[in-house]
Write a protein that holds these residues in place. Structure first.
Motif, short mmCIF file in Angstrom:
data_model
loop_
_atom_site.label_atom_id
_atom_site.label_comp_id
_atom_site.label_asym_id
_atom_site.label_seq_id
_atom_site.Cartn_x
_atom_site.Cartn_y
_atom_site.Cartn_z
N UNK A 141 17.91 7.93 19.93
CA UNK A 141 16.67 8.09 19.17
C UNK A 141 16.85 9.16 18.10
N UNK A 142 16.21 8.94 16.97
CA UNK A 142 16.07 9.99 15.97
C UNK A 142 14.68 10.60 16.11
N UNK A 143 14.37 11.55 15.25
CA UNK A 143 13.12 12.29 15.39
C UNK A 143 11.89 11.41 15.27
N UNK A 144 12.01 10.23 14.59
CA UNK A 144 10.82 9.39 14.41
C UNK A 144 10.46 8.59 15.67
N UNK A 145 11.32 8.61 16.70
CA UNK A 145 10.99 8.00 17.98
C UNK A 145 11.14 6.50 18.06
N UNK A 146 11.76 5.86 17.07
CA UNK A 146 11.90 4.41 17.07
C UNK A 146 12.91 3.97 18.12
N UNK A 147 12.55 2.96 18.89
CA UNK A 147 13.48 2.30 19.81
C UNK A 147 14.08 1.11 19.06
N UNK A 148 15.28 1.28 18.55
CA UNK A 148 15.89 0.24 17.72
C UNK A 148 16.22 -1.02 18.51
N UNK A 149 16.25 -0.94 19.83
CA UNK A 149 16.51 -2.12 20.66
C UNK A 149 15.30 -3.05 20.72
N UNK A 150 14.14 -2.58 20.30
CA UNK A 150 12.94 -3.41 20.34
C UNK A 150 11.97 -2.93 21.40
N UNK A 151 10.73 -3.41 21.31
CA UNK A 151 9.65 -2.91 22.17
C UNK A 151 9.92 -3.21 23.64
N UNK A 152 10.55 -4.34 23.96
CA UNK A 152 10.82 -4.66 25.36
C UNK A 152 11.73 -3.61 25.99
N UNK A 204 10.75 15.45 21.44
CA UNK A 204 11.08 14.09 21.01
C UNK A 204 10.32 13.05 21.82
N UNK A 205 10.02 13.36 23.08
CA UNK A 205 9.36 12.41 23.95
C UNK A 205 8.00 11.98 23.42
N UNK A 206 7.32 12.90 22.76
CA UNK A 206 5.99 12.57 22.21
C UNK A 206 6.10 11.47 21.16
N UNK A 207 7.10 11.57 20.28
CA UNK A 207 7.27 10.53 19.26
C UNK A 207 7.71 9.20 19.86
N UNK A 208 8.55 9.26 20.89
CA UNK A 208 8.96 8.02 21.55
C UNK A 208 7.76 7.38 22.24
N UNK A 209 6.94 8.20 22.90
CA UNK A 209 5.76 7.68 23.59
C UNK A 209 4.77 7.04 22.62
N UNK A 210 4.74 7.51 21.38
CA UNK A 210 3.80 7.00 20.38
C UNK A 210 4.29 5.73 19.69
N UNK A 211 5.54 5.35 19.92
CA UNK A 211 6.16 4.23 19.21
C UNK A 211 5.39 2.91 19.36
N UNK A 212 4.99 2.48 20.58
CA UNK A 212 4.33 1.17 20.70
C UNK A 212 3.04 1.06 19.90
#
Length: 562
Positions: free
Chosen positions: A204-215, A245-253
C-alpha cells in the motif's frame, strides 16, 4: 440480522434432515493435475466448509443444540481426515502426475483459514464439544499448521499481497485461541508474524488503495482487522490498529463504491458484498466512512464460507450510517481517478499505475464510463482461476488480463507488456471549466510499437457534459503505422453514421469522432467469468492504417437519456 439467523436455522434444518456430509473425491485432485481445472475440487471443498460453518453458527445461536452438535462433530472429523487442507492449486508437485509428499502439511490460504475456523469453534463451543473432538482439532492444527510454520521459512511470509496478511492473521488468531496469553511460544509466533504484516502493508501507498481490487481488500485487510481485534481484546493493546496508514486503507471501499454491490472493477475484482462486521469495525475503530449497509449479508454471500467473516457478521453487525461519497476522488499514489457525480449520473474511473501489480492486468491508461446503475465501457474483472491463469507464460492469453481486454489502444499490432512498466507524468487537475486527467504511456508498450511518445488525456467539459478522450502519439518511423482504438463493454454497440451507441436500461453512451478513414468493427468475445461460466463481451475497434509520424485523435463521449 434476522435474515442471517433465519438462513442459519433453515440450512441447519436441511443439513440435519439430509444427514449427509459432503465427500471430497479424488476426481477433483486428478482434474487439477490433468487439466488445471480448479472448480471440481473447490465446489466439494467449499460445500463441506459450508456445512462446518453453518452448523457451528447454529450451535452459537441455538439454546438446545444437541442434535446439531452430533452432526457438527462428524463434519469436523471429516475435515480432520482430509488429505490436505490446502487447495490442489497451491500444492507442490513431485511431477506432472502427483503432488508432493508434504501436501498434508502445506500452509496456504485455505489451510490457514481451516485452522483458524476449527480453533475458534473449539474456543467458543468448548463446553458443547466432546473432549475427543477437541483433542483431534488440537492435534491436526499442531501437525498441519503450527509445527510446519515453526519448522521453516515460508515464501508467503514476505509476499506483498493478501497471502501474507490472511495466512499470518489466521495463524495469529489460531495461536491466540489455543495458547495461554503468557505462553513464550505464543509470543514467539506473534513476533515472527510481524514480518508478514510488514510485507503486506508494503503493498500500500499512503493513499490506501488496494491495487488487487475490492475483493482482496475484504480478504487481506479483513483478516488483518479480525486478528487485530482479537489481539487487542486479549492483551488490551492497540498495537495493531495504531498505524496511520490503516485509516486510509479502511476508507478505500467508501471512495470506490459505485452502487450497493458494485465497486470500481479494476484488477481481479468481481461483484461483491462486503461483510457488515468488518465495515462496522472499520467505522468504529478508524472513524472512517464506510459503504452503507442496513443488515448482515446472506449466509451465502461468500462462496468460500469463511468463518471469520460470517461469525463476525453475527457478532459485530451494527448501524452503519448512510453517507454520500465525494464527487471526485483522486488517489495520487495508485494514480486512480474516480468521478461519481450523482447530479449528472456520470460514473467514470481511469488508472495509471504499472503492469507489475499483484493480480496484474495490462491496463495502464484504461478507463470505464457509465452511470451508478450501469457501466457502458467496463473492466472485465477476474476470470476463472485455473492453473494457466496464474502462470506468467499464459496469464496474458486471457482477455480479462491482456490489454486487448481493456479500453487501451493496440498500436502497430502491439499490446501493452507485463512487468515494471508504468505511466509517466500522471497529472490531475480540476477547475471551473472541467477536470483533466493525463499521463504518458510510451513505456508500457515495447519497442515493436515504434512509439517515441504517447500522451493520453481525459477532459470532462462541465459546460457540455461531455468526456473528451485525447490520444497523441509520436512514432519513431515516418509512415506505415497502425492504430486500433479499443473499447470494451458487456453491451453490444450499435454503429450509425460514425456514431457508436451503447444502449442501457435508462441511458445510452454515445461516442462521436471525426472519421479519418477508420474502419469500425464490433468483435464479440467469450470469456470465462470467475465462476467458470461463459460470458459474452464486445470489443469495439476503430482501425486506422498507414498513420504518419504524428497522430492525434479526439473522441467525444456523452451520456444521454432516450
Amino acid at each position: 440480522m434476522t435474515r442471517l439467523i433465519q438462513e442459519i436455522n433453515n440450512d441447519t434444518a436441511f443439513l440435519l434432515q439430509e444427514n449427509d456430509i459432503q465427500p471430497i473425491s479424488i476426481d477433483g485432485y486428478k482434474a487439477y493435475l490433468e487439466t488445471g481445472n480448479r472448480l471440481m475440487f473447490e465446489s466439494e471443498y467449499f460445500n463441506r466448509r459450508r456445512q462446518l460453518v453453518t452448523l457451528a453458527l447454529h450451535v452459537v445461536i441455538d439454546s438446545d443444540p444437541k442434535e446439531t452438535i452430533a452432526l457438527l462433530e462428524q463434519v469436523i472429523w471429516e475435515v480432520c481426515n482430509e488429505y490436505s487442507w490446502a487447495l490442489p492449486a497451491h500444492l507442490e508437485k513431485d511431477s506432472d502426475s502427483t503432488f508432493s509428499t508434504n501436501s498434508p502439511s502445506m500452509i496456504d490460504l485455505f489451510a490457514a483459514e481451516t485452522a483458524q475456523t476449527l480453533s475458534e469453534i473449539r474456543e467458543i463451543l468448548e463446553y458443547h464439544l466432546s473432549k475427543f473432538i477437541i483433542e483431534r482439532i488440537e492435534y491436526e492444527i499442531e501437525k498441519r499448521i503450527l509445527t510446519p510454520f515453526e519448522s521453516r521459512p515460508w515464501t508467503w511470509e514476505r509476499l506483498d499481497n493478501n497471502w501474507s496478511s490472511v495466512i499470518a492473521s489466521c495463524i495469529g488468531m489460531t495461536s491466540l485461541s489455543l495458547m495461554d496469553k503468557d505462553s513464550p511460544r505464543l509470543h514467539a509466533i506473534l513476533d515472527r508474524l510481524d514480518q508478514s504484516f510488514y510485507a503486506y502493508f508494503s503493498s500500500f501507498s499512503d493513499d490506501g488503495v488496494c491495487e488487487e481490487g475490492i475483493s482482496y481488500w475484504t480478504y487481506g485487510f479483513g483478516y488483518y482487522c479480525y486478528f487485530a481485534e482479537k489481539y487487542q481484546r486479549i492483551f488490551n493493546d492497540e498495537k495493531y490498529t495504531k498505524n496511520p496508514l490503516l485509516t486510509n486503507i479502511a476508507a478505500f471501499p467508501f471512495a470506490v463504491q459505485i452502487s450497493e454491490k458494485q465497486f470500481i472493477p479494476f484488477s481481479d475484482s468481481q461483484m461483491t458484498t462486503l461483510p457488515i462486521g468488518l465495515l462496522s469495525f472499520c467505522q468504529n475503530t478508524f472513524q472512517v466512512n464506510v459503504p452503507y449497509a442496513n443488515e448482515a449479508p446472506s449466509l451465502h454471500f461468500d462462496h468460500c464460507y469463511r468463518w471469520a467473516h460470517l461469525y463476525r457478521n453475527l457478532l459485530w453487525a451494527g448501524e452503519i450510517k448512510a453517507q454520500v461519497a465525494n464527487k471526485i476522488h483522486y488517489f495520487p499514489d495508485a494514480e486512480w481517478l474516480l468521478v461519481n457525480d450523482k447530479e449528472t449520473q456520470l460514473l467514470f474511473a481511469a488508472k495509471g499505475g504499472n503492469n507489475n501489480e499483484s493480480h496484474n492486468h495490462n491496463d495502464v491508461g484504461h478507463f470505464i464510463i457509465g452511470t451508478q446503475d450501469e457501466l457502458f465501457l467496463t473492466d472485465l474483472g477476474a476470470g476463472e482461476y485455473t492453473q494457466a491463469y496464474f502462470h506468467n507464460e499464459t496469464r496474458y492469453t486471457f482477455l480479462n488480463n491482456r490489454s486487448l481486454g481493456h479500453s487501451v489502444p493496440f498500436i502497430n499490432y502491439t499490446e501493452q507488456r507485463a512487468g515494471r512498466f508504468a505511466a509517466k507524468k500522471t497529472q490531475f487537475q480540476d477547475n471551473e471549466n472541467g477536470w483533466l486527467f493525463s499521463m504518458e504511456l510510451d513505456d508500457v508498450y515495447s519497442e515493436n510499437a515504434f512509439i517515441n511518445r504517447f500522451y493520453r488525456q481525459w477532459h470532462w467539459d462541465y459546460l457540455n457534459d461531455a468526456l473528451i478522450l485525447t490520444d497523441e502519439i509520436e512514432f519513431s518511423r515516418k509512415k506505415g503505422n497502425s492504430i486500433i482504438q479499443n473499447f470494451v463493454s458487456r453491451i453490444e454497440p450499435v454503429v450509425r453514421n460514425d456514431v457508436i451507441y451503447w444502449k442501457g436500461a435508462d441511458k445510452q453512451l454515445e461516442l462521436h469522432f471525426k472519421n479519418e478513414g477508420e474502419q469500425i468493427v464490433v468483435i464479440p468475445e467469450v470469456i470465462q467469468a470467475h465462476d467458470g461460466k461463459n460470458q459474452e463481451v464486445f470489443r469495439l475497434i476503430l482501425v486506422l492504417s498507414d498513420v504518419k509520424r504524428d497522430y492525434r485523435k479526439d473522441l467525444y463521449f456523452k451520456l444521454r437519456n432516450f
